[in-house]
Design a protein around this motif. Structure first.
Motif, mmCIF file in Angstrom:
data_model
loop_
_atom_site.group_PDB
_atom_site.id
_atom_site.type_symbol
_atom_site.label_atom_id
_atom_site.label_comp_id
_atom_site.label_asym_id
_atom_site.label_seq_id
_atom_site.Cartn_x
_atom_site.Cartn_y
_atom_site.Cartn_z
ATOM 1 N N ALA A 116 -33.695 49.931 4.528
ATOM 2 C CA ALA A 116 -32.678 50.682 3.784
ATOM 3 C C ALA A 116 -32.022 49.817 2.712
ATOM 4 O O ALA A 116 -31.828 50.261 1.577
ATOM 5 N N ASP A 117 -31.679 48.578 3.058
ATOM 6 C CA ASP A 117 -30.992 47.720 2.091
ATOM 7 C C ASP A 117 -31.914 47.345 0.935
ATOM 8 O O ASP A 117 -31.488 47.348 -0.227
ATOM 9 N N VAL A 118 -33.166 47.021 1.250
ATOM 10 C CA VAL A 118 -34.119 46.703 0.182
ATOM 11 C C VAL A 118 -34.351 47.923 -0.706
ATOM 12 O O VAL A 118 -34.456 47.802 -1.932
ATOM 13 N N LEU A 119 -34.400 49.105 -0.090
ATOM 14 C CA LEU A 119 -34.521 50.337 -0.879
ATOM 15 C C LEU A 119 -33.345 50.480 -1.837
ATOM 16 O O LEU A 119 -33.523 50.850 -3.008
ATOM 17 N N GLY A 120 -32.137 50.187 -1.350
ATOM 18 C CA GLY A 120 -30.955 50.232 -2.211
ATOM 19 C C GLY A 120 -31.078 49.278 -3.387
ATOM 20 O O GLY A 120 -30.744 49.627 -4.533
ATOM 21 N N ASP A 121 -31.595 48.061 -3.122
ATOM 22 C CA ASP A 121 -31.791 47.079 -4.198
ATOM 23 C C ASP A 121 -32.795 47.593 -5.235
ATOM 24 O O ASP A 121 -32.607 47.415 -6.438
ATOM 25 N N ILE A 122 -33.865 48.224 -4.739
ATOM 26 C CA ILE A 122 -34.888 48.773 -5.652
ATOM 27 C C ILE A 122 -34.290 49.887 -6.503
ATOM 28 O O ILE A 122 -34.601 49.992 -7.704
ATOM 29 N N ILE A 123 -33.414 50.696 -5.913
ATOM 30 C CA ILE A 123 -32.745 51.763 -6.675
ATOM 31 C C ILE A 123 -31.915 51.159 -7.805
ATOM 32 O O ILE A 123 -31.973 51.619 -8.954
ATOM 33 N N TYR A 124 -31.146 50.104 -7.493
ATOM 34 C CA TYR A 124 -30.341 49.444 -8.530
ATOM 35 C C TYR A 124 -31.249 48.852 -9.607
ATOM 36 O O TYR A 124 -30.931 48.908 -10.804
ATOM 37 N N TYR A 125 -32.370 48.284 -9.188
ATOM 38 C CA TYR A 125 -33.332 47.712 -10.141
ATOM 39 C C TYR A 125 -33.809 48.782 -11.120
ATOM 40 O O TYR A 125 -33.862 48.554 -12.332
ATOM 41 N N TYR A 126 -34.134 49.963 -10.606
ATOM 42 C CA TYR A 126 -34.659 51.017 -11.470
ATOM 43 C C TYR A 126 -33.572 51.737 -12.253
ATOM 44 O O TYR A 126 -33.865 52.360 -13.281
ATOM 45 N N ILE A 127 -32.331 51.637 -11.805
ATOM 46 C CA ILE A 127 -31.226 52.116 -12.653
ATOM 47 C C ILE A 127 -31.151 51.215 -13.888
ATOM 48 O O ILE A 127 -30.971 51.678 -15.011
ATOM 49 N N GLY A 128 -31.309 49.899 -13.658
ATOM 50 C CA GLY A 128 -31.390 48.966 -14.776
ATOM 51 C C GLY A 128 -32.580 49.261 -15.663
ATOM 52 O O GLY A 128 -32.506 49.161 -16.889
ATOM 53 N N TYR A 129 -33.678 49.667 -15.029
ATOM 54 C CA TYR A 129 -34.910 50.014 -15.755
ATOM 55 C C TYR A 129 -34.671 51.174 -16.730
ATOM 56 O O TYR A 129 -35.227 51.206 -17.825
ATOM 57 N N ARG A 130 -33.813 52.114 -16.329
ATOM 58 C CA ARG A 130 -33.543 53.287 -17.170
ATOM 59 C C ARG A 130 -32.451 53.018 -18.205
ATOM 60 O O ARG A 130 -32.127 53.891 -19.013
ATOM 61 N N SER A 131 -31.864 51.831 -18.156
ATOM 62 C CA SER A 131 -30.816 51.485 -19.125
ATOM 63 C C SER A 131 -31.377 50.494 -20.142
ATOM 64 O O SER A 131 -32.047 49.545 -19.763
ATOM 65 N N ASN A 132 -31.084 50.714 -21.407
ATOM 66 C CA ASN A 132 -31.434 49.682 -22.367
ATOM 67 C C ASN A 132 -30.324 48.635 -22.390
ATOM 68 O O ASN A 132 -29.277 48.801 -21.768
#
Length: 201
Positions: A53-69
């Protein structure tokens, strides 16, 4: 907060642990350790659930960054930490030159964790390495927290305050590290320019 978590986990077990751990991994790790000591949970399933669950949360934050310029990222988070996140070139250097240290401090710091994890993609840290770092840190961190919750018993709630203080201390250390890094980078740049001017003469 524990008054809400404990009944949920007792009633719904690992199904309740997973979504909570995505958001509040350290706290639910303490709660899980405590409930393991009472016989409501088993260590291995709880441990694996929290890790995933925690690693999944980190991946979500990573991909939020991915969608931000870079501009959007600076606008959104730069006002909260202007000395750091307004200077994305500096953040890039931290990830490039001190990738493991930056990941460790990001995962342990209070307040800087989410924006720094999001900045990993902005700085082009490969997703595979990002996941490996996150998983390795979480294996150690949640193992310690669950064992602490188990042995502290009903006193485990006191540990929450220590986790918060520790996270703040790490965040302060990260800020100090960045400030020192900026200072020495500028000093080095000035010395390089002076040396070049001497060579030209």
């Amino acid at each position: 907060m524990n008054e809400l978590f404990i009944p949920l986990v007792i009633q719904y077990s690992y199904v309740a642990i997973f979504p909570i751990a995505v958001i509040e991994g350290p706290i639910i790790a303490l709660v899980a350790g405590f409930l393991i000591s009472l016989g409501y949970l088993s260590f291995i399933p709880a441990y694996i659930t929290i890790l995933v669950a925690d690693v999944l949360g980190d991946i979500i934050y990573y991909y939020i960054g991915y969608r931000s310029n870079r501009d959007k990222f600076s606008k959104k988070y730069g006002s909260q930490f202007p000395s750091i996140l307004n200077n994305l070139n500096l953040v890039d250097k931290l990830w490039q030159k001190h990738e493991k240290k930056t990941m460790l401090l990001s995962k342990l710091s209070y307040g800087l964790c989410i924006p720094f994890l999001m900045s990993a993609w902005v700085s082009r840290v490969p997703i595979k390495r990002f996941i490996v770092y996150a998983l390795f840190i979480d294996i150690v961190k949640f193992g310690i927290l669950m064992v602490a919750g188990y042995f502290l018993g009903y006193s485990f709630q006191k540990a929450e305050g220590y986790i918060l203080y520790f996270g703040i201390m790490v965040a302060v250390a990260l800020v100090v590290f960045v400030i020192i890094y900026i200072f020495y980078s500028k000093k080095y740049a000035v010395e390089e320019i002076a040396q070049l001017e001497e060579e030209i003469k």
